[in-house]
Design an enzyme around this catalytic site. Structure first.
Site, short mmCIF file in Angstrom:
data_model
loop_
_atom_site.label_atom_id
_atom_site.label_comp_id
_atom_site.label_asym_id
_atom_site.label_seq_id
_atom_site.Cartn_x
_atom_site.Cartn_y
_atom_site.Cartn_z
N ASP A 220 0.65 22.49 47.06
CA ASP A 220 1.86 23.23 47.26
C ASP A 220 2.35 23.64 45.86
O ASP A 220 2.01 22.99 44.89
CB ASP A 220 2.88 22.32 47.95
CG ASP A 220 4.21 22.97 48.08
OD1 ASP A 220 4.26 24.05 48.67
OD2 ASP A 220 5.20 22.40 47.60
N1 LIG Z 1 17.78 29.39 50.50
C1 LIG Z 1 17.09 30.47 50.13
N2 LIG Z 1 17.71 31.46 49.46
C2 LIG Z 1 17.03 32.54 49.07
N3 LIG Z 1 15.74 32.73 49.29
C3 LIG Z 1 15.07 31.83 49.96
C4 LIG Z 1 15.70 30.63 50.40
N4 LIG Z 1 14.77 29.89 51.05
C5 LIG Z 1 13.61 30.58 50.98
N5 LIG Z 1 13.78 31.74 50.32
C6 LIG Z 1 12.76 32.75 50.04
O1 LIG Z 1 11.59 32.47 50.80
C7 LIG Z 1 10.48 32.21 49.94
C8 LIG Z 1 9.58 31.18 50.53
O2 LIG Z 1 10.26 29.95 50.65
P1 LIG Z 1 9.47 28.62 50.98
O3 LIG Z 1 10.48 27.55 51.15
O4 LIG Z 1 8.53 28.87 52.10
O5 LIG Z 1 8.56 28.39 49.72
P2 LIG Z 1 8.89 27.94 48.23
O6 LIG Z 1 9.79 26.79 48.25
O7 LIG Z 1 9.31 29.13 47.42
O8 LIG Z 1 7.46 27.56 47.67
P3 LIG Z 1 6.40 26.46 48.17
O9 LIG Z 1 5.83 27.01 49.41
O10 LIG Z 1 5.42 26.47 47.04
O11 LIG Z 1 7.11 25.17 48.32
C9 LIG Z 1 11.10 31.83 48.62
O12 LIG Z 1 10.24 32.08 47.55
C10 LIG Z 1 12.34 32.70 48.60
O13 LIG Z 1 12.00 33.98 48.19
#
Ligand SMILES: Nc1ncnc2c1ncn2[C@@H]1O[C@H](COP(=O)(O)OP(=O)(O)OP(=O)(O)O)[C@@H](O)[C@H]1O
Ligand SMILES: [Zn+2]
Length: 820
Positions: A514
């Site tokens: 991840d």
């Molecule tokens: N609370 C939030 N506010 C703004 N954007 C969000 C939020 N949560 C998710 N996103 C958007 O969605 C995308 C994907 O989120 P997700 O939680 O799936 O992955 P991540 O935490 O960025 O990365 P990983 O999958 O490596 O843990 C983020 O990169 C962001 O652009």
């Protein structure tokens, strides 16, 4: 149809994980009750614990009633099904574990049982049919000593006191039953050496003229006694249970030798056999002690703060919310939050990281004890870790039995009772092989009927073959390696939950990571605030901070933290009705406006061209970029940037070196950022823009190509992918109960560099298991023809047999000294 979700640990407190059979039981018990349509598990992720989801019909049943029913069913199940994890002393070798398992399984009401040679008995019972005491009594009757009050995975407060009493009550009387005997723990070894001495002296005297033959004869009889004592006791126990094992066969061979007048040979046989066993037991004890040493890490007492003074109390009497004082350079007695002072703390006993970590007091005075475990690591201390040069005050957030260290020890203990695939294979092999040997040996006893030889000669040959073919080394080859491997890993802060993950980890070639929080710090910084309409940066930031304050996504936390600093002093409005859109962004209302913040996917890629271009440009430079929409209007862009962990690059290189060929990054973040991080850390393949479900299919695809794939994550939004991989590896598990419970392998520290160690260790374990199989099977394969054709007699056969057993055990013990 309505839904109600309840944390599993609220209905089934103390149940180790959602995979536990009791969870199935409660689902079974509640499904189909009037008004309840469906009950299912919602796996935990991040700090969210696993939950049960009830789909019910509100027209038939109220939500209160559903909750009551769940609680009640949970209580009934816990009353009925007990999981006992009983540490015992007196198991002398691997074969005995199977006899014990068989004996316990015969009790009515035992649902599953597993015994490890290192002295851990796991029993799942139906308490309506079987009292816990009956299990303890059986163990005592088998000659074992129960060394501690059994821990119950399903803990009922009400019957605890009672158990305590019982235990102490029995202790004195246990001793008589124990194997130990007059010389204590070493009796078996001393007896075997006495046997050897008697044999040697007797044999020497038999050459001296003038000594009546009765003298060596008496010494031989003494040698038989000392050499045969434990073998005979064991054989009798086994036969009483209707089983029959090599001990009995050895005895038959020795008695046979005596009948034929060959006392020397018989005594030699008993000597070597008992010596081999004593040493084997001694070696396994070493591995066991290595695990037991973990328990000794936590101090027994704590300094409880009382008004203006303090008093020393037993750690078991500490309650949540108590304040304890930790003096400089002493061990920390409980898991808690620092409320006064700051210090640098050596967490090596738990995380394996020897560099001390700076920690300081949490500013907020009255925090919620129940959710305090989620606070940042900089405020949190763990039982068993060592305080630096400054005195600190800590508010206890977990009782002694629930501390991270206790959980770790309990899981290591459970791990030993889990059989690995190789052990399942060797067990199965033995079940087929042993009867075959017995038939062969019986036939060989009658060779004198068809060949020109005496019965003596036939009998001897048969006995030699018997010794040669006894698969003692095979039986212990795998468990000894698993035990040593798990013990070694635990001392470095790596929890390996049993033989299966250990073997899988040792044989895999592909790893999926991840990104956020695993390859990167997981603490991004706010880098850009770009208003798209007539708004100041400050105004835009206020809106964004207000909305993100409702989310606990790492990105949201970062924006709020940095945003608040920038906006210092100004009033930040409060948003409502937050809705998270998984893997895309969030939505909330602020002053009657609907605000959406997220990546381009959140807006189905419908953002206007110029917005898209700006976003793409920011992404190109490695920013995680989010668009802000107010009602129908795109009002701004914000960007954050996460930094790769400083140890990531070296860790990835080390992984390549230990032979991991394929490493893939899976992330919900955009492809540009994914590639930037991949390039910086040395990962070959980056897959961005994945929703949690896409991560699962990516893992499945990888498994098609590579058979075995491990997923490394921090438990935030990657739990499903971890659950679908061959081995799920969680990082920073000391700070997250959920990660600790759900992963197959948990790195206690928040540090990637333990991963090459864990994989290297598993590979070594796998290698040793293979070597052990080759040694044990090879010796048997070589010795059987040698004894059949008379090339080797019973003496060399015993030496080779016991020798190979000792070699595999000591080979396995090498793992205890494994260095990265
Ligand atoms: N609370 C939030 N506010 C703004 N954007 C969000 C939020 N949560 C998710 N996103 C958007 O969605 C995308 C994907 O989120 P997700 O939680 O799936 O992955 P991540 O935490 O960025 O990365 P990983 O999958 O490596 O843990 C983020 O990169 C962001 O652009
Ligand atoms: Zn549901």
């Amino acid at each position: 149809m309505e839904k109600l979700t309840i944390n599993i640990d609220l209905v089934l407190p103390g149940v180790p994980s959602e995979k536990d059979a009791c969870v199935e039981r409660i689902i079974h018990a509640l499904t189909g009750r009037q008004g309840i349509e469906k009950v299912h598990i919602v796996p935990g992720s991040g700090e969210n614990k696993a939950q049960l989801c009830f789909h019910y019909n509100p027209a038939i049943i109220t939500v209160d009633r559903v909750e009551k029913m769940a609680q009640q069913a949970g209580a009934e199940i816990l009353d009925r099904y007990h999981h006992l994890l009983i540490p015992v002393k007196g198991i002398r070798h691997q074969r005995q574990t199977r006899l014990l398992e068989a004996a316990i399984r015969k009790l009515r009401g035992v649902l599953s049982v597993s015994v490890s040679a290192a002295g851990m008995v796991f029993v799942e019972t139906d308490a309506t049919e079987l009292h816990d005491e009956t299990v303890y009594d059986l163990l005592r009757k088998e000659g074992l000593t129960i060394t501690a009050v059994p821990t119950k995975a399903h803990d009922h407060a009400h019957d605890h006191d009672h158990e305590h009493g019982e235990e102490h009550h029995h202790e004195g009387h246990d001793h008589n039953h124990q194997h130990g005997g007059i010389f204590g723990e070493r009796t078996e070894l001393i007896f075997s050496l006495l046997c050897g001495a008697m044999l040697g002296i007797g044999f020497g005297l038999s050459f001296l003229p003038g000594i009546p033959t009765i003298v060596p004869f008496i010494l031989y009889i003494a040698a038989y006694f000392f050499g045969g004592f434990f073998t005979a006791t064991e054989a009798v126990q086994t036969i009483r249970k209707g089983g029959f094992e090599i001990d009995f066969l050895m005895l038959v061979a020795a008695i046979g030798a005596a009948i034929l007048g060959n006392w020397v040979e018989g005594a030699l046989l008993l000597f070597l056999f008992s010596l081999g066993h004593a040493l084997e037991h001694f070696a396994m004890e070493k591995a066991r002690k290595s695990i037991a040493a973990l328990t000794a890490l936590a101090p027994k007492t704590a300094f409880l703060k009382t008004g203006d003074g303090m008093k020393e109390v037993d750690i078991t009497s500490l309650n949540k919310g108590d304040v304890i004082i930790i003096k400089p350079n002493t061990k920390i007695a409980a898991d808690g939050i620092i409320i006064k002072g700051s210090s640098s703390i050596n967490q090596a006993p738990i995380t394996g990281e020897s560099i001390p970590v700076d920690k300081h007091a949490y500013e907020q005075v009255d925090f919620n004890i129940e959710t305090a475990a989620q606070l940042d690591d900089q405020y949190k201390v763990y039982a068993g870790t060592i305080n630096g040069n400054d005195s600190i005050e800590v508010r206890v957030i977990k009782e002694a039995k629930d501390s991270t260290l206790s959980r770790l020890v309990q899981m290591v203990n459970e791990a030993q009772t889990q059989k690995s695939p190789t052990q399942q294979f060797t067990d199965k092999f033995e079940r087929i092989f042993v009867p075959f040997v017995l038939v062969l040996v019986t036939l060989l006893c009658f060779v004198f009927l068809v060949r020109d030889e005496t019965f003596n000669e036939s009998f001897y040959r048969a006995m030699s073959v018997l010794v040669a073919a006894s698969p003692c080394a095979l039986a212990i080859s795998t468990p000894s390696a698993v035990l040593s491997g798990v013990a070694r890993a635990a001392r470095m802060g790596v929890l390996i939950k049993g033989g299966r993950p250990l073997e899988d980890l040792g044989s895999l070639k592909a790893l999926a990571f991840d990104k956020t929080g695993t390859l990167t710090e997981g603490k991004p910084k706010l880098t850009q605030i770009v208003p798209l309409i007539n708004l100041t940066e400050e105004e835009l930031l206020k809106i964004v901070v207000a909305v993100e304050a409702l989310s606990d996504h790492p990105i949201a936390k970062a924006i709020v933290r940095d945003g608040r600093t920038r906006l210092a002093g100004t009033n930040i409005p409060v948003a409502h009705n937050m809705e998270a859109v998984l893997g895309k962004g969030i939505k909330a209302t602020l002053n009657n406006d609907t605000i959406m913040i997220g990546n381009l996917a959140l807006f189905n890629q419908t953002a206007p061209g110029d917005v898209q271009t700006q976003v793409k440009a920011l992404e190109k430079s490695g920013n995680t970029t989010m668009v802000v929409l107010r009602n129908e209007e795109y009002i701004g862009i914000i960007a954050v940037m996460d930094t790769p962990r400083k140890e990531a690059k070296a860790a990835i290189a080390a992984l390549q070196q230990v032979g991991i060929q394929k490493m893939v990054m899976l992330t919900g973040d955009n492809q540009q950022v994914a590639e930037a991080v991949a390039a910086e850390t040395g990962i070959q393949v980056a897959m961005g823009g994945l929703l949690p479900a896409d991560k699962v299919s990516a893992i499945q695809q990888l498994m098609k190509e590579e058979q075995k794939v491990a997923m490394v994550g921090d438990g935030v939004n990657d739990a499903p992918a971890m659950a679908n991989s061959t081995v799920g590896i969680a990082m920073g598990a000391a700070g997250s109960d959920v990660a600790l419970e759900t992963a197959d392998i948990a790195l206690m520290g928040d540090n990637l560099s333990l991963l090459p160690f864990a994989i290297g260790l598993s590979r070594q374990a796998k290698k040793i298991i293979k070597q052990n199989l080759v040694i044990s099977l090879g010796v048997v394969a070589l010795l059987i023809p040698c004894t059949i054709f008379g090339i080797a007699t019973i003496g060399p056969a015993v030496i080779a047999h016991e020798g190979s057993t000792l070699i595999v055990v000591f080979n396995a013990l090498r793992l205890l000294a494994y260095k990265r």
